[in-house]
Write a protein that holds these residues in place. Structure first.
Motif, PDB file in Angstrom:
ATOM      1  N   GLU A  62      10.992 -20.240  -1.025  1.00 21.20           N
ATOM      2  CA  GLU A  62      10.032 -19.109  -1.209  1.00 21.20           C
ATOM      3  C   GLU A  62      10.392 -17.890  -1.021  1.00 21.20           C
ATOM      4  OE1 GLU A  62       6.599 -19.912   1.368  1.00 21.20           O
ATOM      5  OE2 GLU A  62       7.330 -18.681   3.054  1.00 21.20           O
ATOM      6  N   GLN A  63       9.960 -16.800  -1.455  1.00 22.64           N
ATOM      7  CA  GLN A  63      10.451 -15.501  -1.056  1.00 22.64           C
ATOM      8  C   GLN A  63       9.551 -14.606  -0.652  1.00 22.64           C
ATOM      9  OE1 GLN A  63      11.848 -13.893  -4.997  1.00 22.64           O
ATOM     10  NE2 GLN A  63      12.950 -16.047  -5.631  1.00 22.64           N
ATOM     11  N   ALA A  64       9.958 -14.202   0.297  1.00 20.87           N
ATOM     12  CA  ALA A  64       8.969 -13.083   1.118  1.00 20.87           C
ATOM     13  C   ALA A  64       9.606 -11.560   1.058  1.00 20.87           C
ATOM     14  CB  ALA A  64       9.036 -13.380   2.558  1.00 20.87           C
ATOM     15  N   ALA A  65       8.632 -10.525   0.579  1.00 27.85           N
ATOM     16  CA  ALA A  65       9.091  -9.417   0.678  1.00 27.85           C
ATOM     17  C   ALA A  65       8.100  -8.519   1.602  1.00 27.85           C
ATOM     18  CB  ALA A  65       8.331  -8.866  -0.687  1.00 27.85           C
ATOM     19  N   HIS A  66       9.007  -7.739   2.482  1.00 28.66           N
ATOM     20  CA  HIS A  66       8.609  -6.892   3.634  1.00 28.66           C
ATOM     21  C   HIS A  66       8.036  -5.739   2.940  1.00 28.66           C
ATOM     22  CE1 HIS A  66       9.309 -10.255   6.260  1.00 28.66           C
ATOM     23  NE2 HIS A  66      10.668 -10.268   5.453  1.00 28.66           N
ATOM     24  N   GLN A  67       7.000  -5.051   3.076  1.00 24.97           N
ATOM     25  CA  GLN A  67       6.457  -4.032   2.435  1.00 24.97           C
ATOM     26  C   GLN A  67       5.939  -2.899   3.468  1.00 24.97           C
ATOM     27  OE1 GLN A  67       5.425  -4.143  -1.785  1.00 24.97           O
ATOM     28  NE2 GLN A  67       6.269  -6.254  -1.608  1.00 24.97           N
ATOM     29  N   ARG A  68       5.594  -1.748   2.949  1.00 32.13           N
ATOM     30  CA  ARG A  68       4.749  -0.909   3.841  1.00 32.13           C
ATOM     31  C   ARG A  68       3.582  -0.379   2.988  1.00 32.13           C
ATOM     32  NH1 ARG A  68       8.744   2.633   5.966  1.00 32.13           N
ATOM     33  NH2 ARG A  68       9.117   3.311   3.869  1.00 32.13           N
ATOM     34  N   ILE A  69       2.570  -0.479   3.299  1.00 33.36           N
ATOM     35  CA  ILE A  69       1.381   0.223   2.720  1.00 33.36           C
ATOM     36  C   ILE A  69       0.766   1.085   3.586  1.00 33.36           C
ATOM     37  CG2 ILE A  69      -0.803  -0.583   1.635  1.00 33.36           C
ATOM     38  CD1 ILE A  69       0.266  -3.185   0.992  1.00 33.36           C
ATOM     39  N   THR A  70       0.636   2.485   2.910  1.00 33.50           N
ATOM     40  CA  THR A  70      -0.042   3.455   3.525  1.00 33.50           C
ATOM     41  C   THR A  70      -1.580   3.623   2.994  1.00 33.50           C
ATOM     42  OG1 THR A  70       2.092   4.427   3.685  1.00 33.50           O
ATOM     43  CG2 THR A  70       0.243   5.823   3.875  1.00 33.50           C
ATOM     44  N   LEU A  71      -2.428   3.891   3.776  1.00 29.99           N
ATOM     45  CA  LEU A  71      -3.887   4.142   3.244  1.00 29.99           C
ATOM     46  C   LEU A  71      -4.374   4.981   4.187  1.00 29.99           C
ATOM     47  CD1 LEU A  71      -6.150   1.634   5.121  1.00 29.99           C
ATOM     48  CD2 LEU A  71      -4.296   0.650   3.753  1.00 29.99           C
ATOM     49  N   ARG A  72      -5.582   5.697   3.898  1.00 28.23           N
ATOM     50  CA  ARG A  72      -6.301   6.569   4.631  1.00 28.23           C
ATOM     51  C   ARG A  72      -6.758   5.628   6.032  1.00 28.23           C
ATOM     52  NH1 ARG A  72      -9.721   8.928   0.043  1.00 28.23           N
ATOM     53  NH2 ARG A  72      -8.497  10.593  -0.773  1.00 28.23           N
TER      54      ARG A  72
END
Length: 114
Positions: A62-72
């Motif tokens: 399986e492939q895991a992507a680590h990401q950053r999500i910015t929201l209000r």
């Protein structure tokens, strides 16, 4: 710390409409529970790639992507919730208000796919 992380993202960069979801357990009447996700809110967000990896789980890759999500900024976001962008699901692992101003919320998330 780079300038990109030091300054909050302008409102115009929050271009993705995502759904904030939480896990809800419903008793099944037999002593167990059925778990489903319910929508808490629809939010505008910005998605930034951090890293990715391939790992083996139950004898399959399986492939895991680590990401950053910015929201209000929202006071009801915590680790354990998730964000959905269409068919893509992002599990929230950590959250932070980088400058303490309650304007932006940065979520470190993991997206897992086959």
């Amino acid at each position: 710390m780079t300038n990109e992380t030091a300054r909050p993202a302008p409102v115009g960069t929050l271009r993705r409409r995502m759904l904030l979801e939480r896990l809800v357990a419903t008793p099944d009447g037999l002593g167990g529970a059925t778990s489903t996700f319910e929508t808490v809110a629809a939010v505008w967000a910005r998605l930034d790639w951090i890293s990715g990896e391939e790992r083996w789980l139950a004898d399959r890759p399986e492939q895991a992507a680590h990401q950053r999500i910015t929201l209000r900024w929202r006071g009801d976001v915590s680790a354990g919730l998730r964000l959905r962008d269409g068919a893509r699901i992002f599990d929230i692992r950590a959250i932070a208000d980088p400058d303490g101003s309650r304007r932006r919320l940065v979520c470190l998330v993991e997206e897992v796919g086959p």
